[in-house]
Design a protein around this motif. Structure first.
Motif, PDB file in Angstrom:
ATOM      1  N   LYS A  73      46.943  42.756  49.133  1.00  0.00           N
ATOM      2  CA  LYS A  73      45.753  43.515  49.493  1.00  0.00           C
ATOM      3  C   LYS A  73      44.529  42.711  49.107  1.00  0.00           C
ATOM      4  CE  LYS A  73      47.605  48.228  49.029  1.00  0.00           C
ATOM      5  NZ  LYS A  73      47.424  49.529  48.354  1.00  0.00           N
ATOM      6  N   LYS A  74      43.402  43.047  49.727  1.00  0.00           N
ATOM      7  CA  LYS A  74      42.188  42.321  49.376  1.00  0.00           C
ATOM      8  C   LYS A  74      41.736  42.710  47.968  1.00  0.00           C
ATOM      9  CE  LYS A  74      39.046  45.654  51.566  1.00  0.00           C
ATOM     10  NZ  LYS A  74      38.064  45.853  52.650  1.00  0.00           N
ATOM     11  N   ASP A  81      39.910  38.008  40.688  1.00  0.00           N
ATOM     12  CA  ASP A  81      39.715  37.121  41.826  1.00  0.00           C
ATOM     13  C   ASP A  81      38.886  35.911  41.367  1.00  0.00           C
ATOM     14  OD1 ASP A  81      39.709  36.574  44.774  1.00  0.00           O
ATOM     15  OD2 ASP A  81      37.540  36.796  44.473  1.00  0.00           O
ATOM     16  N   LYS A  95      42.563  41.111  41.349  1.00  0.00           N
ATOM     17  CA  LYS A  95      43.524  40.696  42.372  1.00  0.00           C
ATOM     18  C   LYS A  95      44.584  41.776  42.558  1.00  0.00           C
ATOM     19  CE  LYS A  95      44.545  36.809  40.316  1.00  0.00           C
ATOM     20  NZ  LYS A  95      45.067  35.454  40.001  1.00  0.00           N
TER      21      LYS A  95
END
Length: 402
Positions: free
Chosen positions: A76-77, A44, A72
């Motif tokens: 989805k988060k 991320d 990542k």
């Protein structure tokens, strides 16, 4: 890798931060077809700066432990993982896991593999030393043997990694097929409701308008048609509920089960009053879960306990919670008819009833319970004997991810 290790990642990079090989990845974060890719591409954007510091320390010949970076994931988060890395010759070996326990298990596995390799090398070196002491001249052959054993070990490790990747690929494909099937089930069930509503509605109108002119046989046919339509409607509603589980993006939330069970008790109030039954529970925990499905889970199990009460008895239902290391173990016990052990496994299948003589219900209640529990990465089972009541057990993991 150990087959029980999950949520882990093991990659081989060059010093420039390029991922060249994936030895283990059960989260499906990296597609081998895309290699080589930069290490930062799997992270991320909020973790990039921290990742640069992590990489610099590794290149400074340090072993870096437990660096939390967010990876990542598709749709989805980002997920936090603990990264450990070290430099070996011109390669950077990086492992990551969802928590310290899994990370330690991967490290232990790597140490085990390394020890196996070292033991084989020592054995070969000992043999070489014996030959040298005896004045033999097979030194070159022994080095070839050491090299061959090292290659065999690395090939075995890579073969195992490829097998893990194939299992992950098949699991992903199975998940996609299940999603397609659930979507199809939802669409078909939804489309069936309208013609069914029309059948039921027109049968009732026929009875209201022409009932006085119809004989008993005709009225009986109308009754059968309406009753059949209502049963089919109930079945379709259950199919819709079953297809929704895991398909609708419910968020995990902190849920006080004491408050939730008060709501469930209210929903079952009319059934309890009619049967003269009672529900009790111990002090229940607060858990992280999908609240509405968990409420449905308890509601289904309690409704079953009332439905399958022993003749002449008032249903007594007791709910308990027991804390385990990684999960909560729940039980719903009753004083009902009980279930023959022969049927303990099949009652969780679609359209299977604990009592085939029972005309009400669709045989989907326990199948829905099983799917809800599995969506929470738990298991459900029953312990029961005829005439001695039933106790349904299920587990819910403490750490759930959305």
């Amino acid at each position: 890798m150990d087959k029980d290790i999950s949520n882990g990642l093991y990659i081989v990079c060059n010093r420039a931060g390029q991922i060249n090989d994936v030895l283990f990845d059960d989260l499906g974060l990296i597609s081998k077809e895309r290699l080589p890719i930069q290490f930062g591409d799997i992270l991320d954007k909020e973790s990039i700066k921290k990742a640069a510091e992590f990489w610099k320390k590794i290149l400074d010949n340090e072993i870096v432990f437990d660096c939390e970076l967010y990876v990542k994931r598709e749709e989805k988060k980002p997920m936090p993982m603990k990264f450990t890395g070290s430099c070996f010759q011109n390669q950077v070996l990086v492992i990551a896991a969802s928590d310290n326990k899994v990370l330690q298990r991967i490290l232990n596995e790597m140490m085990f593999i390394n020890n196996e390799q070292q033991n084989k090398i020592r054995s070969a070196e000992k043999k070489l030393s014996q030959i040298n002491d005896s004045g033999g001249d097979s030194t070159l052959d022994m080095y070839d043997e050491i090299s061959e054993m090292n290659n065999e070990l690395m090939n075995a490790q890579r073969k195992l990694a490829k097998q893990n990747q194939e299992i992950l690929r098949l699991n992903k494909r199975l998940k996609e097929k299940n999603n397609e099937l659930e979507h199809f089930s939802y669409s078909v069930s939804h489309d069936l409701k309208e013609p069914l509503r029309m059948v039921r509605s027109f049968m009732k109108r026929l009875d209201q308008k022409y009932g006085d002119t119809l004989d008993d046989k005709a009225k009986q046919y109308i009754y059968y048609a309406v009753d059949g339509a209502e049963r089919m409607d109930l079945l379709i509603n259950d199919l819709l509920e079953y297809s929704k589980i895991g398909r609708i993006n419910n968020q995990f939330e902190k849920t006080d089960l004491n408050e939730l069970l008060v709501e469930v008790e209210k929903l079952c109030q009319s059934q309890l009053e009619e049967a003269g039954g009672n529900i009790s529970w111990t002090n229940m925990p607060e858990i992280t879960c999908h609240k509405i499905p968990i409420q449905q889970l308890f509601n289904n199990l309690i409704s079953n306990s009332i439905k399958f009460m022993k003749e002449g008895n008032s249903p007594e239902i007791f709910i308990n919670a027991e804390e385990r290391e990684d999960a909560w173990l729940f039980s719903v016990a009753d004083n009902g008819k009980g279930i023959d052990p022969e049927y303990h496994s099949v009652i969780f299948d679609l359209f299977r009833k604990a009592d085939d003589k029972l005309t009400s219900g669709t045989g989907m209640g326990l199948a829905i319970c099983k799917k809800i529990v599995e969506e929470h990465k738990g298991k459900i089972w029953v312990e029961s004997e005829p005439g001695k009541g039933s106790t349904f057990f299920f587990t819910i993991l403490k750490n759930q991810e959305g």
